[in-house]
Design an enzyme around this catalytic site. Structure first.
Site, PDB file in Angstrom:
ATOM      1  N   HIS A   1       0.948  -1.359   0.050  1.00  0.00           N
ATOM      2  CA  HIS A   1       0.075  -0.130  -0.052  1.00  0.00           C
ATOM      3  C   HIS A   1       0.850   1.276   0.054  1.00  0.00           C
ATOM      4  O   HIS A   1       1.674   1.401   0.881  1.00  0.00           O
ATOM      5  CB  HIS A   1      -0.970  -0.099   1.242  1.00  0.00           C
ATOM      6  CG  HIS A   1      -1.693   1.253   1.145  1.00  0.00           C
ATOM      7  ND1 HIS A   1      -2.643   1.528   0.166  1.00  0.00           N
ATOM      8  CD2 HIS A   1      -1.797   2.276   2.295  1.00  0.00           C
ATOM      9  CE1 HIS A   1      -3.245   2.859   0.671  1.00  0.00           C
ATOM     10  NE2 HIS A   1      -2.714   3.031   1.779  1.00  0.00           N
TER      11      HIS A   1
ATOM     12  N   ASP B   1       0.914   5.415  -0.069  1.00  0.00           N
ATOM     13  CA  ASP B   1       0.256   6.529   0.061  1.00  0.00           C
ATOM     14  C   ASP B   1       1.172   7.769  -0.575  1.00  0.00           C
ATOM     15  O   ASP B   1       1.912   7.890  -0.389  1.00  0.00           O
ATOM     16  CB  ASP B   1       0.250   6.984   1.467  1.00  0.00           C
ATOM     17  CG  ASP B   1      -0.731   6.226   2.166  1.00  0.00           C
ATOM     18  OD1 ASP B   1      -2.060   6.099   1.832  1.00  0.00           O
ATOM     19  OD2 ASP B   1      -0.478   5.567   3.416  1.00  0.00           O
TER      20      ASP B   1
ATOM     21  N   ASP C   1      -7.787   1.531   2.975  1.00  0.00           N
ATOM     22  CA  ASP C   1      -7.283   2.557   3.835  1.00  0.00           C
ATOM     23  C   ASP C   1      -7.985   3.674   4.024  1.00  0.00           C
ATOM     24  O   ASP C   1      -7.945   4.335   4.999  1.00  0.00           O
ATOM     25  CB  ASP C   1      -5.772   2.870   3.354  1.00  0.00           C
ATOM     26  CG  ASP C   1      -5.186   3.339   4.671  1.00  0.00           C
ATOM     27  OD1 ASP C   1      -5.341   3.014   5.949  1.00  0.00           O
ATOM     28  OD2 ASP C   1      -4.147   4.193   4.313  1.00  0.00           O
TER      29      ASP C   1
ATOM     30  N   ASP D   1       1.906  -1.100   4.415  1.00  0.00           N
ATOM     31  CA  ASP D   1       2.467   0.273   3.847  1.00  0.00           C
ATOM     32  C   ASP D   1       3.960   0.165   3.630  1.00  0.00           C
ATOM     33  O   ASP D   1       4.738  -0.325   4.017  1.00  0.00           O
ATOM     34  CB  ASP D   1       2.273   1.424   4.840  1.00  0.00           C
ATOM     35  CG  ASP D   1       1.055   1.655   5.046  1.00  0.00           C
ATOM     36  OD1 ASP D   1      -0.135   1.088   4.583  1.00  0.00           O
ATOM     37  OD2 ASP D   1       0.679   2.357   6.207  1.00  0.00           O
TER      38      ASP D   1
ATOM     39  N   HIS E   1      -6.702   9.647   0.351  1.00  0.00           N
ATOM     40  CA  HIS E   1      -7.502   9.555   1.617  1.00  0.00           C
ATOM     41  C   HIS E   1      -6.820  10.032   2.794  1.00  0.00           C
ATOM     42  O   HIS E   1      -7.166  10.134   3.925  1.00  0.00           O
ATOM     43  CB  HIS E   1      -7.924   8.095   1.805  1.00  0.00           C
ATOM     44  CG  HIS E   1      -6.619   7.296   1.951  1.00  0.00           C
ATOM     45  ND1 HIS E   1      -6.354   6.536   0.935  1.00  0.00           N
ATOM     46  CD2 HIS E   1      -5.870   6.659   2.920  1.00  0.00           C
ATOM     47  CE1 HIS E   1      -5.387   5.755   1.045  1.00  0.00           C
ATOM     48  NE2 HIS E   1      -4.784   5.996   2.257  1.00  0.00           N
TER      49      HIS E   1
END
Length: 1000
Positions: free
Chosen positions: A42, A44, A156, A291, A430
């Site tokens: 994941h 971000d 998430d 992450d 997000h």
């Protein structure tokens, strides 16, 4: 549904969800347990670090590792979600890596999930922006690889919206995996074996728009939370990170050897079997990642070499009755859905607010960093205007052979717009629009938005200059807007007069519906007059400008006048400077003041008096608003049609967080809202008031200690005149651990029910639950909320997202800004202390039911706005664009004949490329939404709506030659059906569809 506080037990390794279960080993005698291991990482694009930093330091090497390792190991699989990282990597990597990546996609071992530019927030994003970022990602995948996304993966975002699931389904996604939902909801669904369900829209009675959904039963998506209920066991299978607590510190998991492989295999099998008890089949998914995982080959090999030993042991021992395979989300969901023996329940609604333990609700981020939320909506509206103008300019030029010389301009503009699309997409992430990034990252975001807005203004100016009526002019119109700093809201520029004392203003209506409203501009002189294109004088009104210190601004005034602009139309007005003694000038406002210093310069220009507090009110032809003589805030709204007063008390209040007895108690942070009790009313000491009245515009502005509020009425027969327009300013930069709220108290008997919008797409019923804490009763409001009873409805429209509640009957309460001195233990490791002045804008509308027969104790799950409120909301989100021009031109519309029906909204237009391929011409995507409205509410204003519901693309746009029309999936990646250009199209209620037009 029982809440079962506390449902989590703290252990040194983390929070353990208490969902104990047992199993009978014989249940797998005939059908062994099928385990799907799904490796993922994941990423971000902005949280602790910026997107740029994450890409360079992490994501680039992660994708390199994925491609390298999957190419070497044909048994491995992987899923990836964030397309913006993928696109940049693919653009920069070698041809050899590009070929390897394509091969992995074709093999199915590498799966792209969701296909969005980012993993978008689902609580406060506008559906138009959600579609834009989804379209940007999926179209890029289709263009580069011919790849069509089939499953969604949303692990998430802090809660999940049924609007997002619906839009994903319309894009071609047939199943989805979600993660974050209230732990009590998870527990309830788990024990009923309902974690997999058909997610149905509230308004979809035929279930045509349902999508299959899997909800993960456990707290988090990390490895230690994913294999089963016991984190102290699952952490043993994260071989590259220290996740297990032992001997006073976190320890690395032991490597798998011949001595411990049997123990490890049975430990894992026990967890997987327990997890399988929550589902109706013999498949279980084990997401394996976290992450920014798999940054290097050594990490990859450490993880999977150990894991493979365990899997090999399990697969080679039939007595364990299990088969383990590396898989993808799509393969798991396909296997589950193909199970003929499983029947799945239907679920309606959403998963807000999210809570991961006890009373800690993630309802704070609904309102964190309001400036980012406001600018995101302004950016979205600007880019939409640019997209529409660009699509029209390209389509118009396509049919004008003599204008081929302008193609180079369109090409460069397309590149600019593509970059702006991607900037807006990044903003929907997000941890970005939510206001849950580090202060340094928020600053970087605001800097990027400011730059993007400036580019939008330049593009719009360029494109308006390419419209048919302006294309032969040497000086193009210029957007009259400026943003003084990245920490401010854009404002209209002051008009500049030419040597003759004149200024020409062009208004562009970005809505495909006709608009009539009172517009206003900033002018340097009060001695002016407004004329239409034929030099007919227009009624106008001039007011002074006061700053946030309640001080008159010298050399700046506001002029108000009524405008009428056709759908996607442009109209010119002339502002002329007059001599001070010219009696034909605009009417000047009268002012009444309390506790305001009166500048003698303005007392000579305007009729200014000290106001008596016995009766404070403003009015227009429809409404009168009265104000409290103590607080100077709104007290009631009176309809002039029947002179019925409706209670509408407004107050400011504030929440505190923490506890003076226990300084170690958890407190509010960027994500979490943890008030120490009910909101306290904000006092009014030496409050100041200015009341402005005139023929077109009246307002009352109140200054309190850290807030100010302007309540305004516009005197027009259009929908705008039926609303009470409210603007708030909040300045919290000197106050820690304060969350400012605005309360609206009415006499509406709504019991415990109220409605909020979901992503501006639909209205969803909420219920205030007394067994929930205050923070558990706050919901996201993207643009609207209302309360109603059998007599009336109070609607609240908003220009930006907020958290909102109805804690008591007849009330609405929303959070305007929050400043917090500490972290809330969700990974950010800092508070929210970068506050700047927060500006919020609302419209309050009171409406009566036609027959007053609504008597159901439980109102329907779906609500619909009235047509008046729907039009107000559209105009609020997509404001008129003002441009200064050197020439005045006749009115012009991009539409051929009439505007679209009033309940059909042109969501956006998107040109797929700037060049036709020589045979098909240009391809243009048009997204239309038939907004759901109620006809049960009185409509007291005249309507200029189009009567026909039919839309015909062959004649929709002026100067377009449409050769073919295809109905597409929502993101334009697949054709659903072909229709003839002159085929009438009718959208059903709540339908949103995309069409592809071929232009020559």
């Amino acid at each position: 549904m029982p809440m079962d506080y506390p449902s989590y037990v703290w252990t040194p390794s983390g929070w353990i969800q208490q969902m104990d279960t047992t199993y009978d080993e014989s249940q797998w005698n005939e059908n062994p347990l099928q385990v799907h291991i799904v490796p993922f990482s994941h990423n971000d694009p902005g949280w602790i670090s910026t997107y740029e930093s994450y890409y360079i330091s992490w994501s680039k090497t992660i994708i390199d590792t994925i491609v390298e390792q999957l190419t070497k190991d044909l048994d491995m699989t992987f899923v990836w979600a964030e397309v913006l990282f993928l696109q940049r990597w693919y653009q920069e990597t070698s041809a050899q890596s590009q070929a390897a990546f394509k091969k992995l996609l074709e093999s199915g071992r590498l799966e792209i999930v969701s296909g969005g530019w980012v993993m978008s927030d689902e609580a406060i994003t506008h559906y138009g922006a959600f579609i834009d970022q989804l379209m940007e990602g999926q179209l890029w995948l289709k263009k580069e690889f011919g790849y069509k996304v089939k499953v969604a993966w949303s692990i998430d975002p802090f809660g999940h919206s049924s609007t997002a699931s619906h839009l994903l389904h319309l894009s071609g996604v047939n199943a989805m995996y979600i993660q974050r939902a209230h732990y009590a909801v998870k527990k309830h669904l788990a024990y009923k074996k309902q974690l997999e369900f058909m997610w149905q829209q509230d308004w979809d009675r035929k279930a045509d728009a349902s999508i299959f959904c899997h909800l993960s039963p456990y707290l988090f998506y990390g490895i230690q939370y994913s294999c089963g209920p016991d984190i102290n066991v699952c952490c043993k299978f994260d071989f590259s990170h220290k996740k297990c607590w032992k001997w006073g510190s976190y320890q690395s998991a032991e490597s798998v050897t011949s001595d411990n492989v049997r123990t490890r295999a049975y430990e894992l099998l026990d967890q997987l079997r327990k997890k399988a008890q929550f589902f109706r089949h013999n498949h279980v998914i084990f997401p394996f990642g976290d992450d920014f995982r798999f940054r290097s080959s050594s990490e990859w090999e450490t993880q999977f070499n150990n894991l493979k030993k365990v899997f090999f042991y399990m697969n080679s021992h039939p007595e364990m009755k299990v088969q383990v395979q590396f898989s993808t989300v799509g393969k798991y969901l396909a296997a589950v859905r193909s199970n003929a023996n499983a029947e799945y329940p239907t679920l309606q609604g959403d998963f807000f607010p999210y809570s991961d333990r006890s009373d800690q609700y993630w309802s704070g981020y609904f309102s964190s960093r309001p400036l980012t939320k406001s600018l995101a909506r302004i950016f979205q509206a600007h880019l939409r205007s640019a997209e529409i103008l660009f699509s029209y300019a390209a389509g118009f030029q396509q049919g004008q052979n003599e204008q081929r010389s302008q193609r180079w301009t369109l090409k460069s503009t397309y590149i600019e717009i593509e970059a702006l699309r991607r900037s807006l997409g990044l903003l929907q992430h997000h941890d970005t629009i939510t206001g849950t990034s580090r202060i340094s990252v928020v600053s970087d975001t605001l800097k990027s938005i400011k730059s993007s807005l400036e580019k939008c203004r330049n593009v719009i100016s360029l494109l308006v200059g390419m419209m048919p009526q302006f294309q032969n002019e040497h000086i193009r119109p210029v957007v009259m807007e400026e943003q003084l700093s990245q920490n401010s809201i854009p404002r209209t520029k002051l008009i500049e007069f030419d040597s003759a004392g004149e200024s020409i203003v062009v208004l562009f209506n970005p809505l495909a519906n006709n608009v009539t409203q009172i517009a206003h501009l900033s002018v340097p002189s009060p001695d002016i007059k407004v004329y239409d294109i034929n030099m007919n004088p227009i009624e106008c009104q001039v007011t002074p400008v006061l700053d946030q210190r309640a001080i008159f601004v010298e050399g700046q005034f506001e002029v108000y006048f009524e405008v009428k602009v056709a759908g996607l139309g442009m109209v010119s007005y002339r502002i002329k400077k007059l001599s001070p003694d010219d009696k034909s000038r605009c009417r000047r406002s009268t002012l009444s003041m309390i506790n305001i210093h009166m500048d003698h310069k303005f007392s000579s220009l305007f009729n200014i008096s000290w106001h008596e507090t016995s009766h404070l009110s403003i009015s227009n032809r429809h409404l009168m608003v009265t104000f409290c003589k103590c607080t100077y805030l709104m007290q009631s709204i009176i309809s002039k049609r029947d002179m019925i007063p409706y209670k509408a008390e407004m107050k400011f209040g504030f929440y505190r967080t923490g506890h003076w007895i226990n300084p170690f108690v958890d407190k509010s942070g960027a994500y979490i809202f943890l008030p120490d009790g009910p909101a306290k009313d904000m006092g009014c000491r030496n409050c100041r008031l200015v009341v402005i009245k005139g023929p077109l515009f009246s307002s009352a502005t109140t200054w309190l200690n850290i807030t100010s509020q302007t309540v305004a009425l516009y005197n027009t027969n259009a929908a705008q005149g039926l609303g009470v327009h409210v603007t708030n300013h909040v300045d919290l930069h000197l106050h820690d651990n304060v969350e400012v709220v605005l309360k609206l108290k009415t006499s509406v008997e709504n019991s415990d029910y109220f409605y909020t919008d979901l992503n501006s797409f639909q209205m969803h019923r909420r219920k205030t639950l007394n067994r929930f804490p205050i923070q558990g009763n706050f919901y996201p409001m993207t643009s609207a909320a209302f309360i109603e009873d059998s007599r009336i409805r109070f609607s609240l429209l908003s220009a930006e997202s907020h958290g909102i509640a109805s804690l008591n009957p007849g009330t609405l309460e929303l959070i305007l800004d929050r400043r917090l001195a500490q972290d809330d233990w969700r990974g950010l490791k800092e508070g929210v202390q970068d506050n700047v002045q927060a500006v919020s804008q609302f419209i309050v509308v009171v409406e009566e039911w036609k027959n007053a027969v609504k008597s159901s104790k439980v109102p329907p799950l779906t609500g619909f706005p009235s047509r008046v409120v729907q039009r107000m909301g559209n105009a609020m989100e997509n404001r008129l664009v003002f441009l200064s021009s050197s020439v005045s031109k006749p009115p012009f519309s991009l539409l051929s004949h009439s505007a679209l029906p009033c309940d059909v909204h042109l969501v956006n237009m998107r040109l797929l490329s700037v060049e036709g391929d020589g045979t098909r011409g240009l391809e243009l995507l048009v997204v239309l939404h038939r907004v759901g409205v109620t006809c049960e509410i009185e409509n007291p204003v005249a309507s200029d709506c189009t009567d026909s519901d039919e839309i015909m693309f062959s004649s929709l746009f002026r100067n377009f030659t449409v050769t073919s029309v295809d109905e597409m999936t929502l993101t334009g990646t697949s054709v659903i059906r072909h229709i003839l250009p002159d085929t009438p199209v009718v959208l059903n209620n709540m339908e949103i569809k995309t069409w592809k037009l071929n232009l020559i």
